[in-house]
Design a protein around this motif. Structure first.
Motif, PDB file in Angstrom:
ATOM      1  N   THR A  54      75.678 175.197 -14.029  1.00 10.89           N
ATOM      2  CA  THR A  54      74.800 175.943 -14.925  1.00 10.89           C
ATOM      3  C   THR A  54      74.962 177.433 -14.649  1.00 10.89           C
ATOM      4  O   THR A  54      75.318 177.832 -13.537  1.00 10.89           O
ATOM      5  CB  THR A  54      73.305 175.576 -14.748  1.00 10.89           C
ATOM      6  OG1 THR A  54      72.928 175.778 -13.380  1.00 10.89           O
ATOM      7  CG2 THR A  54      73.020 174.133 -15.134  1.00 10.89           C
ATOM      8  N   THR A  55      74.686 178.234 -15.675  1.00  4.57           N
ATOM      9  CA  THR A  55      74.713 179.688 -15.524  1.00  4.57           C
ATOM     10  C   THR A  55      73.649 180.305 -16.407  1.00  4.57           C
ATOM     11  O   THR A  55      73.199 179.690 -17.374  1.00  4.57           O
ATOM     12  CB  THR A  55      76.070 180.304 -15.955  1.00  4.57           C
ATOM     13  OG1 THR A  55      76.188 180.234 -17.383  1.00  4.57           O
ATOM     14  CG2 THR A  55      77.252 179.627 -15.282  1.00  4.57           C
ATOM     15  N   ASN A  72      79.720 172.287  -9.087  1.00  9.07           N
ATOM     16  CA  ASN A  72      78.571 172.211  -8.171  1.00  9.07           C
ATOM     17  C   ASN A  72      77.956 173.590  -7.914  1.00  9.07           C
ATOM     18  O   ASN A  72      77.155 173.745  -7.003  1.00  9.07           O
ATOM     19  CB  ASN A  72      79.010 171.580  -6.846  1.00  9.07           C
ATOM     20  CG  ASN A  72      79.595 170.200  -7.056  1.00  9.07           C
ATOM     21  OD1 ASN A  72      79.112 169.437  -7.879  1.00  9.07           O
ATOM     22  ND2 ASN A  72      80.662 169.900  -6.343  1.00  9.07           N
ATOM     23  N   HIS A  74      75.701 176.747  -9.383  1.00  7.78           N
ATOM     24  CA  HIS A  74      74.652 177.052 -10.359  1.00  7.78           C
ATOM     25  C   HIS A  74      74.185 178.482 -10.103  1.00  7.78           C
ATOM     26  O   HIS A  74      73.692 178.777  -9.009  1.00  7.78           O
ATOM     27  CB  HIS A  74      73.476 176.084 -10.205  1.00  7.78           C
ATOM     28  CG  HIS A  74      73.904 174.655 -10.291  1.00  7.78           C
ATOM     29  ND1 HIS A  74      73.959 173.963 -11.473  1.00  7.78           N
ATOM     30  CD2 HIS A  74      74.333 173.782  -9.332  1.00  7.78           C
ATOM     31  CE1 HIS A  74      74.391 172.736 -11.253  1.00  7.78           C
ATOM     32  NE2 HIS A  74      74.629 172.597  -9.955  1.00  7.78           N
ATOM     33  N   GLY A  76      72.025 181.990 -11.691  1.00  7.71           N
ATOM     34  CA  GLY A  76      70.995 182.391 -12.627  1.00  7.71           C
ATOM     35  C   GLY A  76      71.410 183.556 -13.507  1.00  7.71           C
ATOM     36  O   GLY A  76      72.574 183.947 -13.574  1.00  7.71           O
ATOM     37  N   ASP A  89      82.337 174.559  -2.741  1.00 11.45           N
ATOM     38  CA  ASP A  89      81.181 173.843  -3.287  1.00 11.45           C
ATOM     39  C   ASP A  89      81.313 172.320  -3.202  1.00 11.45           C
ATOM     40  O   ASP A  89      81.170 171.624  -4.187  1.00 11.45           O
ATOM     41  CB  ASP A  89      80.912 174.276  -4.727  1.00 11.45           C
ATOM     42  CG  ASP A  89      82.060 173.987  -5.700  1.00 11.45           C
ATOM     43  OD1 ASP A  89      83.236 174.181  -5.330  1.00 11.45           O
ATOM     44  OD2 ASP A  89      81.772 173.575  -6.840  1.00 11.45           O
ATOM     45  N   GLU A  92      76.075 171.431  -3.501  1.00 11.25           N
ATOM     46  CA  GLU A  92      75.627 172.416  -4.474  1.00 11.25           C
ATOM     47  C   GLU A  92      75.414 173.793  -3.859  1.00 11.25           C
ATOM     48  O   GLU A  92      74.929 173.912  -2.731  1.00 11.25           O
ATOM     49  CB  GLU A  92      74.333 171.965  -5.150  1.00 11.25           C
ATOM     50  CG  GLU A  92      74.540 170.851  -6.133  1.00 11.25           C
ATOM     51  CD  GLU A  92      73.308 170.569  -6.970  1.00 11.25           C
ATOM     52  OE1 GLU A  92      72.197 170.975  -6.575  1.00 11.25           O
ATOM     53  OE2 GLU A  92      73.474 169.937  -8.029  1.00 11.25           O
ATOM     54  N   ARG A  94      73.304 177.006  -5.184  1.00  8.20           N
ATOM     55  CA  ARG A  94      72.340 177.437  -6.200  1.00  8.20           C
ATOM     56  C   ARG A  94      71.926 178.867  -5.904  1.00  8.20           C
ATOM     57  O   ARG A  94      71.480 179.173  -4.804  1.00  8.20           O
ATOM     58  CB  ARG A  94      71.116 176.539  -6.212  1.00  8.20           C
ATOM     59  CG  ARG A  94      71.429 175.130  -6.686  1.00  8.20           C
ATOM     60  CD  ARG A  94      70.182 174.348  -7.078  1.00  8.20           C
ATOM     61  NE  ARG A  94      70.568 173.130  -7.759  1.00  8.20           N
ATOM     62  CZ  ARG A  94      70.739 173.019  -9.077  1.00  8.20           C
ATOM     63  NH1 ARG A  94      70.548 174.062  -9.851  1.00  8.20           N
ATOM     64  NH2 ARG A  94      71.097 171.875  -9.614  1.00  8.20           N
ATOM     65  N   GLY A  96      69.737 182.229  -7.523  1.00  2.54           N
ATOM     66  CA  GLY A  96      68.711 182.621  -8.484  1.00  2.54           C
ATOM     67  C   GLY A  96      69.128 183.785  -9.368  1.00  2.54           C
ATOM     68  O   GLY A  96      70.287 184.209  -9.392  1.00  2.54           O
ATOM     69  N   PRO A 128      74.144 171.931   1.326  1.00  2.00           N
ATOM     70  CA  PRO A 128      74.020 172.885   0.218  1.00  2.00           C
ATOM     71  C   PRO A 128      73.600 174.276   0.683  1.00  2.00           C
ATOM     72  O   PRO A 128      73.054 174.450   1.771  1.00  2.00           O
ATOM     73  CB  PRO A 128      72.941 172.259  -0.658  1.00  2.00           C
ATOM     74  CG  PRO A 128      72.148 171.402   0.260  1.00  2.00           C
ATOM     75  CD  PRO A 128      73.103 170.909   1.303  1.00  2.00           C
ATOM     76  N   THR A 130      71.335 177.551  -0.819  1.00  2.01           N
ATOM     77  CA  THR A 130      70.388 177.988  -1.847  1.00  2.01           C
ATOM     78  C   THR A 130      70.058 179.454  -1.609  1.00  2.01           C
ATOM     79  O   THR A 130      69.663 179.826  -0.502  1.00  2.01           O
ATOM     80  CB  THR A 130      69.098 177.140  -1.810  1.00  2.01           C
ATOM     81  OG1 THR A 130      69.449 175.767  -1.962  1.00  2.01           O
ATOM     82  CG2 THR A 130      68.141 177.556  -2.919  1.00  2.01           C
ATOM     83  N   THR A 148      69.460 178.570   3.406  1.00  2.00           N
ATOM     84  CA  THR A 148      68.627 178.967   2.283  1.00  2.00           C
ATOM     85  C   THR A 148      68.169 180.391   2.534  1.00  2.00           C
ATOM     86  O   THR A 148      67.669 180.699   3.621  1.00  2.00           O
ATOM     87  CB  THR A 148      67.395 178.043   2.137  1.00  2.00           C
ATOM     88  OG1 THR A 148      67.850 176.720   1.805  1.00  2.00           O
ATOM     89  CG2 THR A 148      66.452 178.530   1.054  1.00  2.00           C
TER      90      THR A 148
END
Length: 182
Positions: A54-55, A72, A74, A76, A89, A92, A94, A96, A128, A130, A148
């Protein structure tokens, strides 16, 4: 029974030589070649939007970009990654909104067993990464598996981030530590 891909994404030991995973990595390399050879920023943006998990709408990644799969990852809204980003990746990644990455930043999710027999057998696992909103990661920083980072975090250039940090801090060094609260 779980597929090797499902094991990989779950952070379990998996066989990296699995034919389906090899095929996915080959497809990612073809996408990397197209991306890294594209001079038009808008075309690169569209390639990434059709590649990543996702983007956001407003994203910019400079070439050379390297990853294992791409699917994998993502990111923002208002994402920017400067030249020579490496996003491994197997789990995932991720990120923001409003994140900025300097040149030569590495986000690394793979891990290899300490047990030599497992490692020699080609087994791997991962954890992952984050990253929160409004994060700035300085050039040459490395973010290791399982980390994270909270919102409004600044990572100093060249930092090696081995553990997680909460919101509103500046971290730097090797291993990274909090040097300032925001």
């Amino acid at each position: 029974m779980m597929t090797e891909r499902q094991k990989m994404l779950a952070g379990q030991l998996y066989d990296a030589a699995d034919p389906d995973l090899k095929s996915e990595r080959l497809a990612a390399r073809e996408k990397m070649a197209a991306f890294n050879n594209e001079l038009d920023r808008d075309k690169r943006k569209e390639l990434v939007k059709n590649w990543f998990g996702t983007t956001g709408d407003n994203i910019m990644i400079e070439p050379r970009f390297v990853c294992d799969y791409g699917s994998n990852i993502h990111v923002g809204e208002n994402f920017y990654a400067n030249f020579n980003s490496t996003f491994l990746d197997v789990c995932e990644i991720r990120i923001g909104d409003n994140a900025m990455l300097g040149p030569n930043v590495q986000l690394l999710t793979p891990l290899h067993p300490l047990d030599a027999k497992e490692r020699i057998a080609g087994l791997e696992y991962g954890a992952p990464i984050t990253i929160g909103h409004n994060v700035w990661i300085g050039g040459g920083a490395t973010i290791l598996p399982g980390v994270t980072l909270g919102d409004n975090v600044v990572v100093g250039a060249g930092a090696v981030v081995t553990k997680s940090f909460g919101d509103n801090v500046v971290v730097a060094g090797n291993p990274a530590r909090v040097i300032k609260e925001l």
